[in-house]
Design a protein around this motif. Structure first.
Motif, mmCIF file in Angstrom:
data_model
loop_
_atom_site.group_PDB
_atom_site.id
_atom_site.type_symbol
_atom_site.label_atom_id
_atom_site.label_comp_id
_atom_site.label_asym_id
_atom_site.label_seq_id
_atom_site.Cartn_x
_atom_site.Cartn_y
_atom_site.Cartn_z
ATOM 1 N N MET A 102 0.733 -1.346 0.287
ATOM 2 C CA MET A 102 0.032 0.119 0.378
ATOM 3 C C MET A 102 0.574 1.448 -0.075
ATOM 4 S SD MET A 102 -3.529 0.814 0.481
ATOM 5 C CE MET A 102 -4.867 -0.778 1.118
ATOM 6 N N PHE A 103 1.609 1.191 1.075
ATOM 7 C CA PHE A 103 2.490 2.318 1.154
ATOM 8 C C PHE A 103 4.544 2.092 0.686
ATOM 9 C CE2 PHE A 103 -0.283 2.122 4.068
ATOM 10 C CZ PHE A 103 -1.149 3.466 4.123
ATOM 11 N N LEU A 104 4.842 1.539 -0.597
ATOM 12 C CA LEU A 104 5.507 0.699 -1.068
ATOM 13 C C LEU A 104 5.862 2.288 -2.055
ATOM 14 C CD1 LEU A 104 7.889 -1.253 -1.343
ATOM 15 C CD2 LEU A 104 6.355 -2.220 -3.701
ATOM 16 N N GLY A 105 7.369 3.041 -1.232
ATOM 17 C CA GLY A 105 7.773 3.848 -2.033
ATOM 18 C C GLY A 105 6.536 5.257 -1.940
ATOM 19 N N ASN A 106 5.843 5.086 -0.837
ATOM 20 C CA ASN A 106 5.172 6.316 -0.023
ATOM 21 C C ASN A 106 4.772 6.036 1.300
ATOM 22 O OD1 ASN A 106 3.938 8.111 0.107
ATOM 23 N ND2 ASN A 106 2.004 7.628 -0.510
ATOM 24 N N GLU A 107 6.541 5.220 1.941
ATOM 25 C CA GLU A 107 5.809 4.915 3.329
ATOM 26 C C GLU A 107 5.999 5.815 4.715
ATOM 27 O OE1 GLU A 107 8.422 4.635 1.141
ATOM 28 O OE2 GLU A 107 7.918 2.235 0.663
ATOM 29 N N THR A 108 4.541 5.914 5.627
ATOM 30 C CA THR A 108 4.630 6.410 6.367
ATOM 31 C C THR A 108 5.739 6.000 7.532
ATOM 32 O OG1 THR A 108 3.665 4.524 7.365
ATOM 33 C CG2 THR A 108 1.880 5.550 6.217
ATOM 34 N N ALA A 109 6.421 7.091 7.301
ATOM 35 C CA ALA A 109 8.074 6.893 8.239
ATOM 36 C C ALA A 109 7.625 8.789 9.163
ATOM 37 C CB ALA A 109 9.079 7.117 7.228
ATOM 38 N N ARG A 110 8.652 8.440 10.587
ATOM 39 C CA ARG A 110 8.997 9.482 11.445
ATOM 40 C C ARG A 110 10.191 9.137 11.685
ATOM 41 N NH1 ARG A 110 5.224 9.524 16.282
ATOM 42 N NH2 ARG A 110 5.825 11.469 16.679
ATOM 43 N N PHE A 111 11.320 9.944 11.395
ATOM 44 C CA PHE A 111 12.472 10.449 11.316
ATOM 45 C C PHE A 111 13.035 9.029 10.474
ATOM 46 C CE2 PHE A 111 10.345 11.607 15.901
ATOM 47 C CZ PHE A 111 10.823 13.202 15.465
ATOM 48 N N GLY A 112 12.794 8.753 9.688
ATOM 49 C CA GLY A 112 13.019 8.180 8.833
ATOM 50 C C GLY A 112 13.453 6.587 9.045
ATOM 51 N N ILE A 113 13.008 5.908 10.276
ATOM 52 C CA ILE A 113 11.922 4.768 10.762
ATOM 53 C C ILE A 113 10.048 5.026 10.676
ATOM 54 C CG2 ILE A 113 11.811 3.196 12.847
ATOM 55 C CD1 ILE A 113 13.813 5.077 14.030
ATOM 56 N N ILE A 114 10.498 3.950 10.128
ATOM 57 C CA ILE A 114 8.592 3.574 9.153
ATOM 58 C C ILE A 114 7.497 3.365 10.409
ATOM 59 C CG2 ILE A 114 7.319 1.464 8.079
ATOM 60 C CD1 ILE A 114 9.417 0.933 6.297
ATOM 61 N N ASP A 115 6.855 3.828 10.377
ATOM 62 C CA ASP A 115 5.443 4.126 11.929
ATOM 63 C C ASP A 115 4.717 2.839 11.489
ATOM 64 O OD1 ASP A 115 3.657 4.019 13.487
ATOM 65 O OD2 ASP A 115 3.450 6.606 13.592
ATOM 66 N N TRP A 116 4.677 1.408 11.854
ATOM 67 C CA TRP A 116 4.073 0.315 10.923
ATOM 68 C C TRP A 116 2.384 0.745 11.898
ATOM 69 C CZ3 TRP A 116 5.213 -1.822 7.279
ATOM 70 C CH2 TRP A 116 6.515 -2.085 6.830
ATOM 71 N N ASP A 117 2.146 1.068 13.030
ATOM 72 C CA ASP A 117 1.367 1.086 13.601
ATOM 73 C C ASP A 117 0.205 2.118 13.012
ATOM 74 O OD1 ASP A 117 1.906 -0.838 15.792
ATOM 75 O OD2 ASP A 117 2.243 1.458 16.933
ATOM 76 N N ARG A 118 0.789 3.145 12.051
ATOM 77 C CA ARG A 118 0.531 4.215 11.286
ATOM 78 C C ARG A 118 -0.216 3.333 10.109
ATOM 79 N NH1 ARG A 118 3.200 9.903 9.365
ATOM 80 N NH2 ARG A 118 1.209 9.976 7.951
ATOM 81 N N ALA A 119 0.595 2.385 9.444
ATOM 82 C CA ALA A 119 0.735 2.344 8.163
ATOM 83 C C ALA A 119 -1.015 1.061 8.616
ATOM 84 C CB ALA A 119 2.113 1.354 7.762
ATOM 85 N N PHE A 120 -0.615 0.451 9.595
ATOM 86 C CA PHE A 120 -1.960 -0.534 9.595
ATOM 87 C C PHE A 120 -3.336 -0.067 9.595
ATOM 88 C CE2 PHE A 120 1.444 -3.937 11.373
ATOM 89 C CZ PHE A 120 1.644 -3.813 10.093
ATOM 90 N N ALA A 121 -2.884 0.753 10.116
ATOM 91 C CA ALA A 121 -4.077 1.472 11.132
ATOM 92 C C ALA A 121 -5.027 2.503 9.881
ATOM 93 C CB ALA A 121 -3.716 2.917 12.263
#
Length: 510
Positions: A102-121
């Motif tokens: 869903m977010f490949l190339g458009n990752e939901t990241a904070r400070f360069g780290i993927i926020d998986w909780d936000r991505a899943f939600a």
């Protein structure tokens, strides 16, 4: 009301061919606009120009989006403005999860780290919009093709789509999944989203489209307003092929002989799950000069039956007997099945039917290299003659037999696949979805080829999800459900109702 999209005088040329010639297209806000045309007419090419797959400078003409001239250098620029294209071959990574895709190339990241909780939600929110309740961690490979198509649309919604382009979105879907997708588009329309849909399924086009632009031989010939006039399938076909088609199926007088192919007590089990039967006690006969159909819903086991018979190319723990002209034959490998006189045209021409990066010549001779060899050395001159002969006989539209298969339209690719198997000189030809994703004109040509084979005394076993196709072409129809044959009808007596009744009755008995 000003248009959301205008394409003016679009011309696109490839080496040796003009794919688009002064094409014009106007799409209004909040409408579903269909594009129809024969294979090779230029529909997909036009959409690739629009989306930036073919960048500005590689074509001539102008694109206006929301009233402003745009010149996309790549697909990311068109996506940034809300133009999202979903190609016929889905751009999903099978071994990644829904959320990762869903977010490949458009990752939901904070400070360069993927926020998986936000991505899943966020994934759950987007899936809900398209009617899915899958776990975001589910791998794409574990989803059916219908759900994968919906994931692609959810992915488009994540990019804040304003203009959604769908290229043959229902080509691989069953009727139920197709209905869900079309209803989803109608729901988006109510919310003000604009859509462009390319499809060969004219009944679906007639159901959802507000306007239909017809492209023929690279030129836009007319736009039909479905809101003002009642547009029939025959009217659309006339625009596509430039003439009235008196019949969808070429006429034929059957000359049916004795039994040619017999399959007796055939059983096969799933290629991974050894305890799951996909074919159960199948008995089938195809006579010389006969076209026999196999009807059934998706998952009924039709493809599994065909592939297990053809050299055991699918399944395990296979048992049963295959006879040709009354004599048992060994079909335990593909090579032996071909030698026995059986050929199989796969439902997936791009993945399994063709070597896309090779030319027409190589693809045509691939299944019968001894036929173009001397002392185990391929005779390139003989190859050229064979490929040229089939190109002529099957009316394969290309600039020559050196053209790569990847650059052919779907209908012409299918004719190359047919050429490959006809060159093996089979007695029995098994056709699995032979006209999937191709236009009415190309379908008619392939039907004529099938009829010609039957006229020569060959046997044809035809699997199709399009019941009108089976009813229009077949002398006899078997009905399959959950790995078993549950009905058999003479072609002239079969109807869609009797076929579906046989399927439903078998479900009640199970």
């Amino acid at each position: 009301m000003s248009a959301i999209l205008e394409m003016r005088g679009i011309t696109k040329t490839f080496p040796g061919v003009k794919a688009l010639d002064n094409v014009n297209l106007v799409v209004q806000p909040g409408e579903i606009h269909a594009i129809c045309g024969e294979n090779g007419a230029g529909k997909s090419t036009l959409m690739k120009v629009l989306s930036g797959v073919y960048p500005h400078g590689s074509y001539t003409g102008d694109i206006l989006y929301e009233g402003k001239t745009v010149s996309f250098r790549d697909i990311s620029e068109s996506e940034h403005l809300g133009i999202i294209i979903i190609h016929q071959e889905l751009a999903l990574v099978p071994l990644l999860s829904i959320a990762e895709n869903m977010f490949l190339g458009n990752e939901t990241a904070r400070f360069g780290i993927i926020d998986w909780d936000r991505a899943f939600a966020r994934t759950r929110e987007l899936l809900a919009l398209v009617g899915l309740d899958e776990n975001p961690e589910t791998l794409i490979t574990n989803l059916g093709i219908g759900k994968q198509q919906l994931v692609e649309i959810a992915k488009a919604l994540a990019k804040k789509v304003k203009l959604l382009i769908l290229d043959e979105p229902t080509a691989s879907l069953n009727e139920s999944d197709s209905e869900k997708l079309l209803n989803l588009l109608l729901g988006f329309k109510k919310q003000g989203m604009s859509s462009i849909i390319i499809s060969h399924k004219l009944n679906e086009i007639s159901k959802v489209a507000d306007q239909i632009t017809i492209i023929r031989d690279g030129t836009s010939v007319e736009t039909l307003d479905c809101r003002r006039d009642a547009i029939t399938e025959d009217r659309i076909i006339k625009g596509m092929v430039g003439r009235d088609m008196e019949s969808r199926y070429p006429p034929r007088e059957p000359k049916i002989g004795g039994p040619l192919l017999e399959i007796r007590n055939w059983n096969a089990f799933h290629h991974v799950h050894a305890d799951r039967a996909v074919c159960r006690n199948i008995n089938l006969t195809v006579r010389r000069g006969e076209i026999v159909g196999v009807a059934g819903l998706m998952g009924a086991g039709r493809t599994e039956l065909a592939m297990s018979v053809f050299g055991r190319s699918y399944g395990q723990n296979i048992s049963g007997e295959v006879l040709l002209d009354g004599k048992p034959v060994d079909v335990s490998t593909i090579t032996k099945a071909i030698a026995a006189g059986i050929a199989y045209v796969t439902e997936d021409r791009k993945q399994l039917g063709l070597v896309l990066d090779e030319n027409i010549t190589k693809n045509t001779t691939l299944a019968n290299l001894p036929g173009v060899s001397k002392a185990m050395v391929i005779d390139s001159d003989r190859e050229f003659v064979v490929a040229s002969d089939y190109r002529s006989k099957l009316n394969i539209r290309s600039f020559g037999v050196e053209q790569q298969a990847v650059n052919l339209s779907g209908g012409n690719q299918q004719k190359v696949v047919l050429s490959k198997w006809l060159f093996t000189r089979p007695e029995v030809l098994i056709l699995d979805e032979p006209t999937r994703g191709i236009d009415v004109g190309a379908k008619y040509e392939i039907y004529a080829i099938i009829n010609a084979l039957a006229e020569e005394g060959k046997g044809v076993l035809m699997i199709s999800s399009e019941m009108p196709e089976l009813l229009g072409m077949c002398d006899r129809i078997y009905v399959m459900n959950e790995g078993r044959f549950v009905g058999e009808f003479p072609g002239r007596e079969a109807t869609q109702e009797t076929i579906m009744r046989a399927i439903m009755r078998s479900k009640e008995l199970n």
